[in-house]
Design a protein around this motif. Structure first.
Motif, short mmCIF file in Angstrom:
data_model
loop_
_atom_site.label_atom_id
_atom_site.label_comp_id
_atom_site.label_asym_id
_atom_site.label_seq_id
_atom_site.Cartn_x
_atom_site.Cartn_y
_atom_site.Cartn_z
N VAL A 90 0.84 -1.19 0.00
CA VAL A 90 0.00 0.00 0.00
C VAL A 90 0.88 1.24 0.00
CG1 VAL A 90 -1.76 1.30 1.26
CG2 VAL A 90 -1.83 -1.21 1.23
N ASP A 91 0.62 2.14 -0.92
CA ASP A 91 1.45 3.33 -1.06
C ASP A 91 1.02 4.39 -0.05
OD1 ASP A 91 2.88 5.53 -1.83
OD2 ASP A 91 2.50 5.30 -3.97
N ASN A 92 1.80 4.56 1.02
CA ASN A 92 1.50 5.62 1.99
C ASN A 92 2.66 6.59 2.15
OD1 ASN A 92 3.35 4.23 3.52
ND2 ASN A 92 2.02 3.94 5.30
N GLY A 93 3.62 6.54 1.23
CA GLY A 93 4.73 7.49 1.25
C GLY A 93 5.94 7.03 2.02
N SER A 94 5.83 5.92 2.75
CA SER A 94 6.97 5.43 3.52
C SER A 94 7.70 4.33 2.76
CB SER A 94 6.51 4.89 4.88
OG SER A 94 5.73 3.73 4.72
N GLN A 95 8.82 3.92 3.30
CA GLN A 95 9.58 2.80 2.72
C GLN A 95 10.12 1.93 3.84
OE1 GLN A 95 12.66 4.60 0.24
NE2 GLN A 95 11.54 4.01 -1.58
N ASP A 96 10.22 0.63 3.58
CA ASP A 96 10.83 -0.32 4.51
C ASP A 96 11.91 -1.09 3.78
OD1 ASP A 96 7.69 -0.27 5.55
OD2 ASP A 96 9.19 -0.21 7.13
N ILE A 97 13.11 -1.09 4.35
CA ILE A 97 14.28 -1.70 3.70
C ILE A 97 14.93 -2.67 4.67
CG2 ILE A 97 16.50 -1.24 2.58
CD1 ILE A 97 14.63 1.82 3.11
N LEU A 98 15.19 -3.88 4.23
CA LEU A 98 15.96 -4.83 5.03
C LEU A 98 17.42 -4.69 4.64
CD1 LEU A 98 16.24 -7.17 7.03
CD2 LEU A 98 15.82 -8.75 5.12
N VAL A 99 18.27 -4.37 5.62
CA VAL A 99 19.70 -4.20 5.39
C VAL A 99 20.43 -5.31 6.13
CG1 VAL A 99 21.69 -2.65 5.61
CG2 VAL A 99 19.40 -1.70 5.25
N LEU A 100 21.23 -6.09 5.40
CA LEU A 100 21.97 -7.20 6.00
C LEU A 100 23.47 -7.00 5.86
CD1 LEU A 100 20.11 -10.48 4.91
CD2 LEU A 100 19.80 -9.14 7.00
N GLY A 101 24.20 -7.38 6.89
CA GLY A 101 25.64 -7.51 6.79
C GLY A 101 25.95 -8.97 6.57
N SER A 102 26.58 -9.28 5.45
CA SER A 102 26.85 -10.66 5.08
C SER A 102 28.17 -11.11 5.66
CB SER A 102 26.88 -10.80 3.55
OG SER A 102 27.35 -12.07 3.18
N ASP A 103 28.12 -12.22 6.39
CA ASP A 103 29.29 -12.76 7.07
C ASP A 103 29.82 -13.98 6.32
OD1 ASP A 103 31.22 -13.28 8.94
OD2 ASP A 103 29.86 -14.06 10.45
N ASP A 129 31.11 -23.70 7.94
CA ASP A 129 30.86 -24.94 7.21
C ASP A 129 30.59 -24.64 5.74
OD1 ASP A 129 31.11 -26.27 9.57
OD2 ASP A 129 28.96 -26.30 10.00
N GLY A 130 31.50 -25.10 4.90
CA GLY A 130 31.30 -24.96 3.47
C GLY A 130 31.46 -23.56 2.95
N GLY A 131 31.92 -22.63 3.79
CA GLY A 131 32.09 -21.25 3.35
C GLY A 131 30.77 -20.56 3.08
N SER A 132 29.66 -21.07 3.62
CA SER A 132 28.35 -20.49 3.34
C SER A 132 28.21 -19.13 3.99
CB SER A 132 27.25 -21.43 3.86
OG SER A 132 27.40 -21.65 5.24
N ALA A 133 27.38 -18.28 3.37
CA ALA A 133 27.18 -16.94 3.88
C ALA A 133 26.26 -16.95 5.09
CB ALA A 133 26.60 -16.06 2.77
N ARG A 134 26.51 -15.99 5.99
CA ARG A 134 25.66 -15.84 7.17
C ARG A 134 25.28 -14.37 7.31
NH1 ARG A 134 29.06 -18.73 11.85
NH2 ARG A 134 30.50 -17.10 11.18
N SER A 135 24.12 -14.14 7.90
CA SER A 135 23.67 -12.79 8.17
C SER A 135 24.15 -12.40 9.56
CB SER A 135 22.14 -12.74 8.09
OG SER A 135 21.67 -11.56 8.68
N ASP A 136 25.28 -11.70 9.61
CA ASP A 136 25.86 -11.34 10.90
C ASP A 136 25.10 -10.20 11.55
OD1 ASP A 136 27.98 -11.95 12.76
OD2 ASP A 136 28.82 -9.99 12.29
N THR A 137 24.48 -9.35 10.76
CA THR A 137 23.74 -8.20 11.27
C THR A 137 22.54 -7.94 10.38
OG1 THR A 137 25.75 -7.19 12.13
CG2 THR A 137 23.88 -5.73 11.79
N ALA A 138 21.42 -7.62 10.99
CA ALA A 138 20.20 -7.34 10.22
C ALA A 138 19.48 -6.14 10.83
CB ALA A 138 19.26 -8.55 10.23
N MET A 139 19.06 -5.24 9.97
CA MET A 139 18.33 -4.06 10.40
C MET A 139 17.18 -3.79 9.44
SD MET A 139 21.37 -1.38 11.42
CE MET A 139 22.47 -1.70 12.81
N ILE A 140 16.04 -3.43 10.00
CA ILE A 140 14.92 -2.95 9.20
C ILE A 140 14.94 -1.43 9.29
CG2 ILE A 140 12.41 -2.86 8.94
CD1 ILE A 140 12.35 -5.62 10.33
#
Length: 368
Positions: free
Chosen positions: A75-88, A101-112
């Motif tokens: 719904v367009d109400n003029g705001s925005q929501d963004i998920l920001v991740l730090g990839s570990d 394990d296996g060099g897989s990526a992890r989300s070390d930090t997450a912010m909305i």
């Protein structure tokens, strides 16, 4: 205390086509996440070869195709929501920080990051990586379906299914559609800070953390990329040694970074601007709606009016898990207050964090 459930009702986010009020000045902008600099992009047009080059640098994920229509309403109400991740991710250039394990990526930090209508204020909600949530089913990189389930660590979502699974988990938790996605990894973060010429911070007491390779006496410092990364990864040597304390350090660093970006006159130094644009576009992964220079530049320009003083930063309201002292769980009532406020495009009320363990520590006061 129990796990947070999806909150009924929908406050939809905005699409890439939303128009913010024009900023009075064109400025490079860094918006939250432990890198806020992940959205630093170009300021200007007619760059010819560079424009094409930078377009080729940007990696993007088509979340619309991956997630389909089973998402909160838009719904367009003029705001925005963004998920920001730090990839570990511990593979490639990041392997110096150890291996997983296996060099897989992890989300070390997450912010909305919630940007309010008018794009002059924002709220940032940090999600502790050890938060236990009910994770939805997600498609893995190999194409199989992981069924998810209750009592799953939040940061496993990114490991299991990358950006689509992380976004899907956040949307299920909050009932809020994420308009955009931004991700940056260890190496990209360091390089952006170095291209900026470092970030100045003041430490109220010495910080020495062997795990993050950081050794700072009390006082004012200009941190290079390696030191800045050490600061946002520091945990055991500050506050109570928990991930909640580390989040407070990250929030303090982001505010310092925002002040720095707005004060260094990037547009007076074309070489620095081009170097930063090249580094920044290589460092980030975005959703497909921001997957080109023009879109990313427009997005950043629309956020240029937000100062650190206009940014409310909290940790998702959490309490200790009764079954595992190393985990936290969302406080249902308080978390609902956060999501309800964002859906209505209102500031987060103080009572949302009064009982939360996330904003009780003193780690954030160590850095300014």
């Amino acid at each position: 205390m129990g796990e947070d459930k999806a909150v009924p009702g929908h406050r939809a986010g905005t699409r890439a086509g939303r128009r913010a009020r024009p900023a009075k000045r064109r400025r490079a902008v860094a918006v939250a996440g432990w890198t806020a600099a992940g959205v630093l992009v170009l300021g200007g047009s007619g760059l010819g070869y560079f424009y094409v080059k930078f377009n080729g640098n940007i990696k993007s994920v088509d979340l619309d195709a991956a997630l389909g229509k089973d998402r909160p309403a838009d719904v367009d109400n003029g705001s925005q929501d963004i998920l920001v991740l730090g990839s570990d991710s511990r593979g490639g250039a990041n392997s110096e920080y150890g291996r997983d394990d296996g060099g897989s990526a992890r989300s070390d930090t997450a912010m909305i990051v919630h940007v309010y209508e008018g794009h002059r204020r924002a709220s940032v909600i940090s999600i502790p990586r050890d938060t236990l949530v009910t994770r939805p089913s997600c498609q893995t990189a190999s194409g199989r379906t992981d069924p998810g389930g209750p009592r799953r660590m939040f940061n496993e979502s990114f490991t299991v299914g990358g950006a689509p699974c992380a976004v899907k988990t956040v949307e299920q938790m909050s009932g809020i559609r994420m308009d955009h996605y931004l991700e940056v990894d260890f190496t990209g973060f360091k390089e952006i800070i170095d291209k900026l010429g470092g970030v100045e911070v003041t430490t109220a007491k010495p910080i020495k953390d062997g795990a993050s390779h950081l050794d700072l006496p009390a006082g004012t410092h200009r941190l290079n990329g390696e030191q800045a990364l050490g600061l946002v990864r520091t945990r055991k040597s500050v506050g109570d040694g928990s991930d909640l304390g580390r989040i407070q350090l990250q929030q303090a660093f982001i505010k310092a970074l925002l002040k720095q970006v707005k004060g260094i006159g990037l547009f007076d130094n074309p070489k620095r601007l081009l170097d930063l644009a090249d580094t920044g576009t290589k460092a980030v992964t975005t959703d497909s709606r921001l997957g080109d220079v023009k879109s990313l530049m427009g997005f950043a320009s629309g956020l240029s009016g937000i100062d650190s003083k206009d940014m409310q930063m909290i940790t998702l309201p959490v309490g200790g898990d009764t079954r595992d002292p190393n985990r936290v769980v969302p406080l249902q009532k308080e978390s609902a207050l956060v999501w309800e406020a964002l859906r209505a495009d209102r500031p987060i009320p103080p009572e949302a964090t009064e009982k939360s363990a996330g904003d009780k520590g003193t780690a954030g006061s160590v850095v300014s």
